[in-house]
Design a protein around this motif. Structure first.
Motif, short mmCIF file in Angstrom:
data_model
loop_
_atom_site.label_atom_id
_atom_site.label_comp_id
_atom_site.label_asym_id
_atom_site.label_seq_id
_atom_site.Cartn_x
_atom_site.Cartn_y
_atom_site.Cartn_z
N ARG A 86 -0.46 14.89 -5.44
CA ARG A 86 -1.00 13.96 -6.44
C ARG A 86 -2.49 14.21 -6.58
O ARG A 86 -3.19 14.43 -5.60
CB ARG A 86 -0.81 12.51 -6.00
N SER A 87 -2.94 14.19 -7.82
CA SER A 87 -4.37 14.30 -8.12
C SER A 87 -4.64 13.31 -9.25
O SER A 87 -4.15 13.51 -10.37
CB SER A 87 -4.73 15.72 -8.55
N GLY A 88 -5.35 12.25 -8.93
CA GLY A 88 -5.55 11.20 -9.93
C GLY A 88 -4.21 10.60 -10.30
O GLY A 88 -3.45 10.18 -9.44
N ASN A 89 -3.88 10.63 -11.59
CA ASN A 89 -2.61 10.07 -12.08
C ASN A 89 -1.51 11.12 -12.20
O ASN A 89 -0.39 10.79 -12.61
CB ASN A 89 -2.82 9.39 -13.43
N GLY A 105 6.75 28.74 -1.40
CA GLY A 105 6.33 29.80 -2.32
C GLY A 105 5.58 29.29 -3.53
O GLY A 105 4.93 30.07 -4.24
N ASP A 106 5.65 27.98 -3.82
CA ASP A 106 4.95 27.42 -4.97
C ASP A 106 3.47 27.24 -4.67
O ASP A 106 3.08 26.99 -3.53
CB ASP A 106 5.54 26.06 -5.36
N SER A 107 2.66 27.34 -5.72
CA SER A 107 1.21 27.11 -5.61
C SER A 107 0.78 26.15 -6.70
O SER A 107 1.42 26.06 -7.76
CB SER A 107 0.44 28.42 -5.77
N VAL A 108 -0.31 25.46 -6.47
CA VAL A 108 -0.86 24.54 -7.45
C VAL A 108 -2.37 24.49 -7.25
O VAL A 108 -2.86 24.72 -6.15
CB VAL A 108 -0.24 23.12 -7.30
N ASN A 109 -3.10 24.24 -8.32
CA ASN A 109 -4.53 23.94 -8.20
C ASN A 109 -4.78 22.68 -9.01
O ASN A 109 -4.10 22.42 -9.99
CB ASN A 109 -5.41 25.12 -8.61
N TYR A 110 -5.74 21.90 -8.55
CA TYR A 110 -5.94 20.58 -9.14
C TYR A 110 -7.35 20.08 -8.85
O TYR A 110 -7.99 20.52 -7.91
CB TYR A 110 -4.90 19.58 -8.59
N PRO A 111 -7.79 19.12 -9.67
CA PRO A 111 -9.09 18.51 -9.42
C PRO A 111 -9.05 17.73 -8.11
O PRO A 111 -8.10 16.99 -7.85
CB PRO A 111 -9.30 17.56 -10.60
N ALA A 112 -10.09 17.91 -7.30
CA ALA A 112 -10.19 17.17 -6.03
C ALA A 112 -11.40 16.25 -6.06
O ALA A 112 -11.79 15.72 -5.02
CB ALA A 112 -10.26 18.14 -4.87
N ASP A 113 -11.95 16.03 -7.25
CA ASP A 113 -13.06 15.08 -7.38
C ASP A 113 -12.54 13.71 -7.80
O ASP A 113 -13.29 12.87 -8.28
CB ASP A 113 -14.14 15.60 -8.33
N PRO A 129 -9.29 10.79 -6.22
CA PRO A 129 -8.41 10.63 -5.06
C PRO A 129 -7.17 11.52 -5.20
O PRO A 129 -6.62 11.65 -6.30
CB PRO A 129 -8.04 9.14 -5.11
N HIS A 130 -6.77 12.15 -4.11
CA HIS A 130 -5.63 13.07 -4.16
C HIS A 130 -4.89 13.04 -2.83
O HIS A 130 -5.43 12.59 -1.82
CB HIS A 130 -6.09 14.49 -4.52
N SER A 131 -3.64 13.50 -2.86
CA SER A 131 -2.83 13.45 -1.64
C SER A 131 -1.78 14.55 -1.65
O SER A 131 -1.41 15.08 -2.70
CB SER A 131 -2.15 12.09 -1.49
N ILE A 132 -1.31 14.87 -0.45
CA ILE A 132 -0.22 15.82 -0.25
C ILE A 132 0.77 15.12 0.67
O ILE A 132 0.40 14.68 1.76
CB ILE A 132 -0.70 17.13 0.40
N GLU A 133 2.02 14.99 0.23
CA GLU A 133 3.03 14.28 1.00
C GLU A 133 4.21 15.20 1.27
O GLU A 133 4.72 15.85 0.35
CB GLU A 133 3.51 13.05 0.21
#
Length: 192
Positions: free
Chosen positions: A151-154, A162-170, A172-176
């Motif tokens: 999750r990054s923002g909303n 094998g999947d990759s993602v990039n996202y804004p970290a400025d 609130p964000h989370s990895i579950e």
């Protein structure tokens, strides 16, 4: 000429200045350096202002927080190999370790704080919640084992091995970890 408490030795003054410069280069607060080194914030402040002469033990803890030797902290040029090896068993690189999440730094601790590289391990249902980083910060994540929800923002996305993602970290964000087993991830944080 004898040195008094009011007239610090040149080497001590250089050390105090170097600690202040290294902290500034990394954009660390005194509190961040205190947590990383185990040296109190007030002692660090006194050292940086050249009002305290750090003991060898204190200087060693500060050097280790920066990923340096005492000689490197004093500004001596590093000699030997140009390879910087981070050993799996080196506990100085364990950023966090508890029942649900472990984070190990894979980038040298003394690098400028514009790029950080981590191995993250999340137990089933484990979550890594992060507050917003500095403006413009992004994270790049690759799942090497398991299933996670990022999750990054909303925004949110499900990822598998094998999947990759990039996202804004400025924001609130989370990895579950949404899988049944341990999730293993490689995370790169890029500060602008």
């Amino acid at each position: 000429m004898a040195t008094t408490a009011d007239t610090p030795e040149p080497a001590v003054s250089a050390l105090c200045r170097r600690i202040r410069e290294l902290r500034s280069e990394r954009d660390w607060t005194l509190e961040q350096l205190s947590r990383a080194s185990g040296v109190s914030r007030s002692m660090l402040s006194q050292i940086e202002r050249n009002q305290a002469n750090p003991t060898l033990a204190v200087a060693l803890r500060i050097a280790q927080a920066f990923g340096l030797t005492i000689g490197e902290l004093m500004g001596e040029a590093a000699t030997g190999s140009t390879l910087e090896v981070i050993r799996a068993a080196d506990n100085r690189h364990n950023y966090r370790s508890d029942e649900t999440c472990s984070i190990r730094t894979l980038s040298p601790l003394h690098l400028e704080k514009d790029v950080e590289f981590y191995e993250v391990r999340l137990a089933p249902r484990g979550t890594l919640d992060s507050a917003a980083h500095f403006r413009g910060t992004r994270e790049f994540l690759t799942v090497t084992r398991g299933k996670v929800r990022v999750r990054s923002g909303n925004d949110a996305s499900e990822l598998e091995t094998g999947d990759s993602v990039n996202y804004p970290a400025d924001v609130p964000h989370s990895i579950e970890n949404t899988g049944r087993g341990e999730a293993v991830l490689f995370l790169v944080v890029i500060y602008r």
